[in-house]
Write an enzyme that holds these catalytic residues in place. Structure first.
Site, PDB file in Angstrom:
ATOM      1  N   TYR A  88      16.397  30.101   8.806  1.00  0.00           N
ATOM      2  CA  TYR A  88      15.172  30.764   9.252  1.00  0.00           C
ATOM      3  C   TYR A  88      15.050  30.762  10.773  1.00  0.00           C
ATOM      4  CZ  TYR A  88      13.214  30.874   4.530  1.00  0.00           C
ATOM      5  OH  TYR A  88      12.976  31.116   3.204  1.00  0.00           O
ATOM      6  N   LYS A 120       0.844  -1.204   0.000  1.00  0.00           N
ATOM      7  CA  LYS A 120       0.000   0.000   0.000  1.00  0.00           C
ATOM      8  C   LYS A 120       0.883   1.259   0.000  1.00  0.00           C
ATOM      9  CE  LYS A 120      -0.318  -0.402   5.049  1.00  0.00           C
ATOM     10  NZ  LYS A 120      -1.147  -0.904   6.163  1.00  0.00           N
ATOM     11  N   MET A 125      12.499  24.674   2.925  1.00  0.00           N
ATOM     12  CA  MET A 125      11.736  23.962   1.905  1.00  0.00           C
ATOM     13  C   MET A 125      12.623  23.153   0.952  1.00  0.00           C
ATOM     14  SD  MET A 125       9.020  25.410  -0.902  1.00  0.00           S
ATOM     15  CE  MET A 125       7.943  26.177   0.304  1.00  0.00           C
ATOM     16  N   ARG A 155     -10.831   0.139  14.561  1.00  0.00           N
ATOM     17  CA  ARG A 155     -10.644   0.872  13.310  1.00  0.00           C
ATOM     18  C   ARG A 155     -11.559   0.167  12.317  1.00  0.00           C
ATOM     19  NH1 ARG A 155      -4.502   1.506  11.150  1.00  0.00           N
ATOM     20  NH2 ARG A 155      -5.012  -0.602  10.559  1.00  0.00           N
TER      21      ARG A 155
END
Ligand SMILES: *Cc1c(COP(=O)(O)O)cnc(C)c1O
Length: 387
Positions: free
Chosen positions: A271, A51, A324, A148
């Site tokens: 940053y 998956k 990023m 679930r």
């Protein structure tokens, strides 16, 4: 012409082209991992869970190499993934873990997919379909602790007894899923095993499946007829920390050094000026960032050390925030000239496991793998001839 072009881009590393980072996926290791798990659960059939694009490494690549290794049963989450797996492994049995989408029974059968029926509604819908189309194979999922997907044990007992629900089709597999198998000391494992024994008795003669990767390591009592490893196939540690992971790493991530420069003590990096240099430093800036799934949570700051890289064979810490597209690395402790523009540094591989990267970012190896970026130059190796 081609070679000339490449040589101007990355003289030492033509395979990366002009991408920022190279992701190498070792399909031979993937096949070896499947063989090891199959041998560990030798009394059971060993399936492959592919998956989420094969845990990020490529669903078709994973399906093909696993089928070539002998894997005959696959689990995907969604029908779309099932259709891709069907093309890649035409001879395989394919189960869809998310179950039956409303009104889609004929599509599943047409595509050769088996739903893992996870609710009373899904069982009723599959039964109604089979009354018209004839018995079609499907799994029944019974919940033993997850809350679930899966029907409750009481409901399974009721359906098994009513003579109606399973009149039109005979389940091809009965399964449940372990909640805490990555911690062998968790008492819930034994409780789920006990409950699954009850489930199994409701479906006599029908193949049963309980174990994921971690469940396989809990021992033969957990293996039943079919085991369903995912993460361990892709090299992830199937147990919580403190465990010597026997799986071979499948994924290697190398990022290109864009620049190497000097920074002065008390200057800051990146940053938020989150990390202050405590000494005059040499900084390598590499072309990978959180947009590539190199999670920002692995950043470093004055308060908290982040992840690390392997640069010219030596560990080197990340400096400041991962941004990023860029990540800064402290290469001060490397010999002068050991790292240059155009070099590749290891961010995931033999030394830095996906589990180490996950720990640095406060997450799990599953999330590191399934976040692997779309911008990476991807190279699949180790498939051998004809695979
Ligand atoms: C994802 C999944 C697996 C595989 O689990 P791993 O921990 O990756 O081995 C097995 N069974 C079910 C029901 C799953 O959802």
């Amino acid at each position: 012409m081609q070679a000339e072009h490449r040589s101007t881009v990355a003289p030492d590393h033509p395979e990366i082209g002009d991408a920022g980072a190279l992701l190498t996926i070792d399909l031979g290791a993937l096949a070896d991992n499947w063989r090891l798990l199959a041998a560990t659960a030798s009394g059971a059939e060993c399936a492959g869970v592919i998956k989420a694009d094969g845990y990020g490494v490529g669903l078709e690549h994973a399906a093909r190499i696993l089928f070539a290794a002998g894997c005959r049963t696959f689990f995907v989450a969604l029908p779309e993934e099932g259709r891709r797996a069907r093309v890649a492994a035409p001879g395989a049995t394919i189960y869809v873990l998310d179950g039956l989408m409303p009104g889609a029974a004929a599509d599943y059968v047409g595509a050769g997919l088996r739903p893992v029926l996870g609710s009373i509604e899904e069982i009723a819908e599959w039964g109604a379909f089979c009354r018209l189309a004839g018995d079609q194979p499907a799994a029944v999922h019974v919940d033993t602790a997850m809350n679930r997907l899966g029907i409750r044990i009481d409901d399974a007992a009721m359906l098994a007894a009513d003579g109606e629900s399973f009149a039109a089709f005979t389940p091809a597999l009965v399964m449940s899923h372990l909640a805490c198998a990555d911690d062998p000391d968790d008492p819930l494992n034994a409780r789920q095993l006990d409950r699954f024994g009850t489930v199994r008795a409701l479906f006599p003669g029908i193949p049963a499946s309980l174990a994921n990767s971690a469940g396989i390591l809990l021992g033969p009592a957990y293996h039943f007829d079919l085991v369903r490893p995912g993460i361990a196939l892709y090299g992830g540690a199937p147990r919580i920390a403190g465990f010597d992971n026997p799986m071979r790493p499948v994924v290697r991530l190398e990022a290109r050094v864009l620049a190497v420069h000097d920074g002065r003590v008390e200057e800051t990096v990146g940053y938020g000026a989150a990390e202050t240099l405590v000494r005059d430093s040499r900084i390598a800036v590499v072309a990978v960032g959180y947009a590539d799934g190199f999670l920002r949570a692995g950043s470093s700051s004055d308060a908290h050390a982040g992840g690390r890289a392997i640069v010219a064979g030596q560990p080197a810490p990340i400096l400041g925030r991962i941004s990023m597209d860029l990540t800064a690395i402290d290469v001060t402790d490397l010999p002068e000239g050991a790292v240059r523009r155009g070099d590749l540094v290891e961010l995931i591989g033999e030394t830095i496991t996906i589990d180490e990267v996950a720990t640095s970012a406060g997450t799990i190896g599953y999330e590191i793998l399934t976040s692997l970026g779309r911008r990476y130059r991807r190279r699949h190796v180790g498939a051998g001839i004809g695979a």
